[in-house]
Scaffold this motif. Structure first.
Motif, mmCIF file in Angstrom:
data_model
loop_
_atom_site.group_PDB
_atom_site.id
_atom_site.type_symbol
_atom_site.label_atom_id
_atom_site.label_comp_id
_atom_site.label_asym_id
_atom_site.label_seq_id
_atom_site.Cartn_x
_atom_site.Cartn_y
_atom_site.Cartn_z
ATOM 1 N N UNK A 110 0.846 -1.197 0.000
ATOM 2 C CA UNK A 110 0.000 0.000 0.000
ATOM 3 C C UNK A 110 0.878 1.242 0.000
ATOM 4 N N UNK A 111 0.351 2.318 -0.490
ATOM 5 C CA UNK A 111 1.128 3.553 -0.613
ATOM 6 C C UNK A 111 1.666 4.030 0.739
ATOM 7 N N UNK A 112 0.907 3.850 1.798
ATOM 8 C CA UNK A 112 1.326 4.330 3.113
ATOM 9 C C UNK A 112 2.000 3.243 3.958
ATOM 10 N N UNK A 113 2.356 2.138 3.351
ATOM 11 C CA UNK A 113 2.990 1.044 4.088
ATOM 12 C C UNK A 113 4.392 1.427 4.553
ATOM 13 N N UNK A 114 4.830 0.940 5.705
ATOM 14 C CA UNK A 114 6.190 1.208 6.170
ATOM 15 C C UNK A 114 7.237 0.350 5.465
ATOM 16 N N UNK A 115 6.811 -0.592 4.657
ATOM 17 C CA UNK A 115 7.749 -1.498 3.983
ATOM 18 C C UNK A 115 8.435 -0.775 2.827
ATOM 19 N N UNK A 116 9.767 -0.630 2.945
ATOM 20 C CA UNK A 116 10.543 0.019 1.899
ATOM 21 C C UNK A 116 11.842 -0.726 1.579
ATOM 22 N N UNK A 117 12.131 -1.765 2.328
ATOM 23 C CA UNK A 117 13.350 -2.537 2.098
ATOM 24 C C UNK A 117 13.082 -3.992 2.459
ATOM 25 N N UNK A 118 14.039 -4.855 2.149
ATOM 26 C CA UNK A 118 13.872 -6.269 2.446
ATOM 27 C C UNK A 118 13.707 -6.522 3.938
ATOM 28 N N UNK A 119 14.504 -5.833 4.741
ATOM 29 C CA UNK A 119 14.426 -6.063 6.183
ATOM 30 C C UNK A 119 13.103 -5.579 6.773
ATOM 31 N N UNK A 120 12.466 -4.634 6.097
ATOM 32 C CA UNK A 120 11.166 -4.153 6.565
ATOM 33 C C UNK A 120 10.065 -5.210 6.450
ATOM 34 N N UNK A 121 10.331 -6.266 5.672
ATOM 35 C CA UNK A 121 9.322 -7.314 5.512
ATOM 36 C C UNK A 121 9.159 -8.161 6.768
ATOM 37 N N UNK A 122 10.107 -8.067 7.679
ATOM 38 C CA UNK A 122 10.070 -8.863 8.897
ATOM 39 C C UNK A 122 8.759 -8.641 9.650
ATOM 40 N N UNK A 123 8.160 -9.767 10.065
ATOM 41 C CA UNK A 123 6.917 -9.773 10.848
ATOM 42 C C UNK A 123 5.698 -9.285 10.071
ATOM 43 N N UNK A 124 5.790 -9.330 8.731
ATOM 44 C CA UNK A 124 4.635 -8.973 7.906
ATOM 45 C C UNK A 124 4.185 -10.190 7.090
ATOM 46 N N UNK A 125 2.956 -10.116 6.594
ATOM 47 C CA UNK A 125 2.450 -11.151 5.687
ATOM 48 C C UNK A 125 2.836 -10.768 4.264
ATOM 49 N N UNK A 126 3.252 -11.776 3.502
ATOM 50 C CA UNK A 126 3.733 -11.536 2.140
ATOM 51 C C UNK A 126 3.142 -12.576 1.201
ATOM 52 N N UNK A 127 2.386 -12.122 0.223
ATOM 53 C CA UNK A 127 1.903 -13.013 -0.818
ATOM 54 C C UNK A 127 3.000 -13.252 -1.837
ATOM 55 N N UNK A 128 3.184 -14.498 -2.232
ATOM 56 C CA UNK A 128 4.244 -14.861 -3.177
ATOM 57 C C UNK A 128 3.623 -15.547 -4.379
ATOM 58 N N UNK A 129 3.698 -14.901 -5.529
ATOM 59 C CA UNK A 129 3.203 -15.503 -6.765
ATOM 60 C C UNK A 129 4.171 -16.599 -7.209
ATOM 61 N N UNK A 130 3.629 -17.744 -7.541
ATOM 62 C CA UNK A 130 4.474 -18.801 -8.082
ATOM 63 C C UNK A 130 4.868 -19.879 -7.102
ATOM 64 N N UNK A 131 4.655 -19.693 -5.824
ATOM 65 C CA UNK A 131 4.915 -20.749 -4.869
ATOM 66 C C UNK A 131 6.291 -20.699 -4.237
ATOM 67 N N UNK A 132 6.594 -21.659 -3.368
ATOM 68 C CA UNK A 132 7.846 -21.629 -2.592
ATOM 69 C C UNK A 132 9.106 -21.783 -3.430
ATOM 70 N N UNK A 133 8.992 -22.298 -4.655
ATOM 71 C CA UNK A 133 10.161 -22.459 -5.521
ATOM 72 C C UNK A 133 10.296 -21.304 -6.516
ATOM 73 N N UNK A 134 9.463 -20.285 -6.366
ATOM 74 C CA UNK A 134 9.538 -19.156 -7.305
ATOM 75 C C UNK A 134 10.909 -18.493 -7.235
ATOM 76 N N UNK A 135 11.467 -18.188 -8.400
ATOM 77 C CA UNK A 135 12.826 -17.627 -8.483
ATOM 78 C C UNK A 135 12.943 -16.316 -7.718
#
Length: 323
Positions: A110-135
């Motif tokens: 979302x535009x107002x999300x605090x996520x701006x870097x890889x480390x910011x993803x910690x403790x958040x939910x993340x949808x991943x297209x393609x599954x656990x083996x996605x490149x």
């Protein structure tokens, strides 16, 4: 005299012989995917006929369905990533890969999300297209590990189809999604923000330039038995891309195919698609692919990438015959 004229004509026809039948190439495509665009453009311009090819397409709902069709012999080629092709090669299925596109997706929030870097993803939910083996997911995990965060343990991944994940983000059920580039563009048009671009992730893992992660994948046997037809197909595809780059009128059918309603959206698709056309020699692609493969293998291990510790350069097929 009339008899001799008829005999001469018959002898001439025998000397010329019948026209050589077009070579058939069967390609798995997704209806709204870029491969479908290119093949439609090839046929509209007559590039398939000029190359003496009968290009037959099989529309499939997912990339996984394409992989199954290739393994089952229902199609000759699919567009997939070299990670999957190398995994299958390590298991004994001798596949080849030739670059198709450097375009990847991004982590979108979302535009107002605090996520701006890889480390910011910690403790958040993340949808991943393609599954656990996605490149892209494996590369995101590898890059985050370099910064001290194990996303496999620190995020709540949800795997699913790209359209479903996009809607889950829009409904607020996910904090972020790792999407393929066409869905990134669509979400940006809907007011969301690309927080982490995969090009930056590739650089963090040692790539020196834009990497063609996706390409045409086919068997070594197909390349051996139909190498000339394969090269003619790849040449026609390259010519189609050149025409798409230089002739905006060719994008009208694509606009209809994508159900776009305004030119600005089409301009965004055109720019991203053309930016993804590979421009580097195969040898440079191999060097960067090997660097990324090592990073992915370190994260996933044999369970995810197969038994090969290194990416085999022989995986890459160069239609020009040089590396």
């Amino acid at each position: 005299m009339r008899v001799w004229t008829l005999v001469a004509a018959a002898l001439l026809l025998c000397a010329i012989g019948p026209a050589r039948a077009a070579d058939t190439i069967r390609v798995a495509v997704q209806k709204s995917g870029t491969v479908a665009w290119e093949i439609a453009t090839m046929k509209a311009l007559g590039l398939d006929r000029a190359a003496n090819l009968d290009i037959q397409t099989t529309e499939l709902a997912t990339t996984d369905a394409g992989k199954i069709a290739l393994r089952g012999g229902e199609v000759d080629m699919v567009v997939s990533d070299w990670l999957w092709a190398m995994r299958e090669r390590a298991f004994g299925d001798k596949l080849l890969f030739t670059p198709y596109s450097t375009s990847l997706g991004a982590v979108v929030t979302a535009m107002d999300s605090p996520i701006r870097s890889l480390t910011d993803l910690e403790n958040h939910s993340l949808g991943v297209a393609g599954g656990p083996l996605d490149k892209s997911w494996l590369m995101v995990r590898a890059a985050a590990l370099k910064e001290g965060v194990d996303l496999a343990k620190k995020v709540r991944p949800a795997y699913g189809a790209p359209p479903l994940l996009a809607e889950k983000l829009a409904q607020g059920e996910l904090d972020a999604v790792l999407e393929y580039w066409p869905y990134v563009l669509d979400l940006e048009r809907r007011g969301f923000r690309a927080a982490i671009d995969m090009a930056s992730v590739e650089k963090a893992l040692g790539a020196k330039g834009p990497v063609a992660m996706t390409g045409y994948v086919f068997s070594e046997q197909f390349a051996k038995d139909h190498g000339d037809a394969l090269r003619r197909y790849l040449g026609a595809a390259a010519e189609a891309r050149e025409n798409l780059a230089g002739n905006p009128a060719l994008w009208a059918p694509i606009k209809a195919r994508l159900h776009l309603t305004d030119e600005s959206a089409l301009d965004a698709y055109r720019a991203r698609y053309l930016a993804g056309v590979p421009k580097r020699p195969i040898r440079e692609e191999i060097i960067d692919a090997q660097a990324l493969y090592r990073a992915i293998a370190a994260v996933g291990g044999a369970d995810l990438v197969g038994g090969a510790a290194e990416l085999d350069p022989a995986l890459f097929f160069d239609p020009n015959g040089a590396r």
